[in-house]
Each structure stands twice: as structure tokens, then as C-alpha cells.
Design an enzyme around this catalytic site. Structure first.
Site, PDB file in Angstrom:
ATOM      1  N   ALA A 187      -9.339   5.649   4.116  1.00  0.00           N
ATOM      2  CA  ALA A 187      -9.091   6.827   5.166  1.00  0.00           C
ATOM      3  C   ALA A 187     -10.430   7.490   5.306  1.00  0.00           C
ATOM      4  O   ALA A 187     -11.028   8.049   4.321  1.00  0.00           O
ATOM      5  CB  ALA A 187      -8.141   7.533   4.645  1.00  0.00           C
ATOM      6  N   GLY A 188     -10.790   7.808   6.476  1.00  0.00           N
ATOM      7  CA  GLY A 188     -11.675   8.797   6.934  1.00  0.00           C
ATOM      8  C   GLY A 188     -12.959   8.178   6.984  1.00  0.00           C
ATOM      9  O   GLY A 188     -13.916   8.960   7.248  1.00  0.00           O
ATOM     10  N   GLY A 212      -7.890   8.821   9.693  1.00  0.00           N
ATOM     11  CA  GLY A 212      -8.014   8.940  11.132  1.00  0.00           C
ATOM     12  C   GLY A 212      -9.262   9.893  11.376  1.00  0.00           C
ATOM     13  O   GLY A 212      -9.415  10.041  12.560  1.00  0.00           O
ATOM     14  N   LYS A 231       0.982  -1.064  -0.151  1.00  0.00           N
ATOM     15  CA  LYS A 231       0.179   0.049  -0.157  1.00  0.00           C
ATOM     16  C   LYS A 231       1.061   1.223   0.013  1.00  0.00           C
ATOM     17  O   LYS A 231       1.484   1.614   0.913  1.00  0.00           O
ATOM     18  CB  LYS A 231      -0.804   0.006   1.163  1.00  0.00           C
ATOM     19  CG  LYS A 231      -1.761   1.247   1.260  1.00  0.00           C
ATOM     20  CD  LYS A 231      -2.516   1.349   2.450  1.00  0.00           C
ATOM     21  CE  LYS A 231      -3.087   2.588   2.743  1.00  0.00           C
ATOM     22  NZ  LYS A 231      -3.478   3.096   3.915  1.00  0.00           N
TER      23      LYS A 231
END
Lengths: 257, 70
Positions: free
Chosen positions: A184-185, A158, A97
Site C-alpha cells: 500500500a502506498g 492507492g 490477504k
């Protein structure tokens, strides 16, 4: 639910889980088990000389979960390539990744450096899953240099803000020929379901599970939401309309005709 | 003879001489070799070569392992 294929490997789960921020390795292993995931991300860091045998990841059963090393901490292409090669030497795993995040405050990815590193890593035999801003042009360039997926962010890492980049991710999904993993998020199961209903191929979740009051139950909730969203996408949502469309019959009312 | 290695960015002095190999260093530091990857002066050392990798004064050594991450 159809299975997902990335670089020739088949996944029946469309939820990938990050292993950071868990309070203990026991909690982490229970949560990844409850999530039903088949791929978990890990990071590389210097051995802590004061706690040299803190090997949290030995708890992960590698016959059940594929490890996906990330290049977190890389600030440019050279650092990301170096971390990828170290990860391969450590594990024999050629999947990475790819993340290049020079700004520590928002941790937004540097597209130019990511593309540069991706080219080099693909040449070197890696299966590259790049973490990117939701930029359809960059996604296409990464796909063209041989990346196995693209991983656009929903909102900063995060942050648990959900699908802030929805309109751009829709374009990426429309145009991509490689799987699109929303990363993400994603802070709530409904965010994961939203991404999957739009046609994302998978989602990656870490903080929302690890930082929940009960990570094991939250992992289960994300599993159900991911499956619900995907099943809805494969089925096709019923059409929207501006006006009401009665669900009950419009005849036989108990009133004077 | 005092010898120095820079391990993970910190200088470490060995008063009774350097461990002869990377494997010997890991034993001395009580680190399980199976869980780490090493880089010496920017070159990745494969785990199978740890026992043959000789150490010299002033080498820069990075010892790295997987940790939880997203």
C-alpha cells in the site's frame, strides 16, 4: 537474489501485484507478465446482474500466477472471515490477504479486528497474510498467532505517497520472524527499491502500476526496482559518513608541493 | 404462483415459479456456474452442490465472484 519462502512456498519474484483498476483485462495480463510476479491479489464482489459474465479474471493464467484473494470491503472481523471462506469456496485457495478497513476515507486497517479475524482464520486452516498499519507490536502479535507474513502499509492504499511509515517498518523488519511484505502506498519504483534496500522481504503494488500512463512499462520498472533494492540489501550497502571520502587518489595532483 | 428470491440484495419475482435448484437459477440468469460462489441465507454452498441445492420462496441468495483488486 535469494528466493522468498512463504508458508513453505517458494517465490523467485519479490514483487506481488494487485489486479484492480486496470483499464482492460488485456492490459492487466500484459502488466503482470512484465512485472515478473508470481502472486497476484484479487477481490470478491457480488456478481453484477447487468453484466453477469464480466469475468476479467479468467484472463489470468493460474498455472503461472498464484491468486491471493483479499478481504477488501470487510469492516470487521466477522465480515473478513466470511469473505475468506467465500474465497476458499470459490477457488479452493486457502491463502488470504486479510484486510479490515472500517474507514472508507483513509482505508486504514483496524488492528484489533484484524488480529481477531487472523486467529480464527489460522485455526480454520488458512494461510493468513494480514494488511496492517506499521505497528511493530501488532506485527508481533499476528506472527505469534500463526500468520504467514505481516504486510505493513507504507502509506494509505492507492495514495502513491511512498514510505511514510519507514521508521516503524524498520522496527518490524528487525523483529519479525515471518516475511515482511510492504503493501500500500508505494507510488514509484524508487519507493519499492527503498523498502527492499531496508530489508523488506517483498512489496505489493497495484495502483502505481495500473494507473500509470503505460502500466506494462511501469510494471517492468517496478520489477527492476524490486530486484535492485533486494540485491543491494543482500550485498550490504557501503558505510555512510558525515565527511567526504574521496573516490579518486589524493596523491599526484598537478600543483606545487 | 409468484415466488420471490432476494438475489444480491435485490428482490426478484419469478412469475412462472421458482427455478428448482441453484443450478437452474444460474442458467436462467445466464451466469456461468464455474465462475461464481454462492451463499444462501448466510450458508456457503459448494459449487459441486449447486445442482442439488433446492430453492424456496423468500430465500436470500448471494452470488459472488472474483474481480480485480489490490
Amino acid at each position: 537474489m535469494k528466493s522468498l519462502i512463504i508458508a513453505g512456498r517458494e517465490f523467485s519474484s519479490r514483487l506481488f501485484v494487485g489486479t484492480g483498476k486496470f483499464a482492460s483485462s488485456a492490459l492487466m495480463t500484459q502488466a503482470i507478465d512484465a512485472s515478473g510476479t508470481q502472486m497476484v491479489t484479487v477481490a470478491l464482489r457480488r456478481v453484477d446482474m447487468d453484466d453477469a459474465n464480466d469475468t476479467m479474471l479468467e484472463a489470468i493464467d493460474r498455472t503461472k500466477y498464484q491468486l491471493l484473494p483479499n478481504t477488501s470491503g470487510a469492516r470487521d472481523a466477522a465480515e473478513a472471515v466470511r469473505l475468506s471462506r467465500l474465497a476458499r469456496a470459490a477457488s479452493g485457495i486457502e491463502w488470504v490477504k486479510l484486510e479490515v478497513t472500517p474507514d472508507p476515507y483513509y482505508l486504514l486497517p483496524d488492528g484489533e479486528e484484524t488480529l481477531k479475524a487472523a486467529k480464527e482464520l489460522v485455526q480454520d486452516g488458512f494461510v493468513v497474510l494480514p494488511y496492517i498499519n506499521a505497528d511493530p507490536i501488532l506485527a508481533k502479535k499476528l506472527q505469534d498467532v500463526g500468520c504467514a507474513t505481516v504486510m505493513p502499509l507504507a502509506s494509505p492504499i492507492g495514495s502513491n505517497q511512498g514510505m511514510k511509515t519507514k521508521a516503524s517498518i524498520e522496527i518490524i523488519i528487525e523483529q519479525a520472524t515471518v516475511p515482511v511484505v510492504v503493501d500500500a502506498g508505494l507510488g514509484a519504483p524508487s519507493h519499492a527499491a527503498e523498502a527492499m534496500e531496508m530489508g523488506a522481504d517483498a512489496v505489493l503494488v497495484n495502483t502505481a502500476i495500473a494507473a500509470a500512463n503505460d502500466p506494462v512499462q511501469m510494471a517492468r520498472a517496478f520489477k527492476m526496482a524490486t530486484e535492485a533494492g533486494r540485491t543491494a540489501y543482500e550485498t550490504g550497502l557501503a558505510p555512510k559518513s558525515a565527511a567526504a571520502n574521496a573516490s579518486s587518489p589524493l596523491t599526484g595532483f598537478l600543483r606545487e608541493i | 404462483m409468484n415466488a420471490v428470491l432476494k438475489i444480491n440484495g435485490t428482490e426478484k419475482t419469478f412469475d412462472d415459479g421458482l427455478p428448482p435448484t441453484l443450478s437452474a437459477l444460474l442458467s436462467k440468469l445466464q451466469i456461468d456456474a464455474a465462475t461464481v460462489v454462492a451463499e444462501i441465507d448466510g450458508e456457503i454452498i459448494e459449487r459441486k452442490n449447486f445442482a442439488q441445492t433446492e430453492l424456496k420462496d423468500q430465500m436470500g441468495i448471494e452470488l459472488i465472484r472474483f474481480v480485480g483488486g489490490g
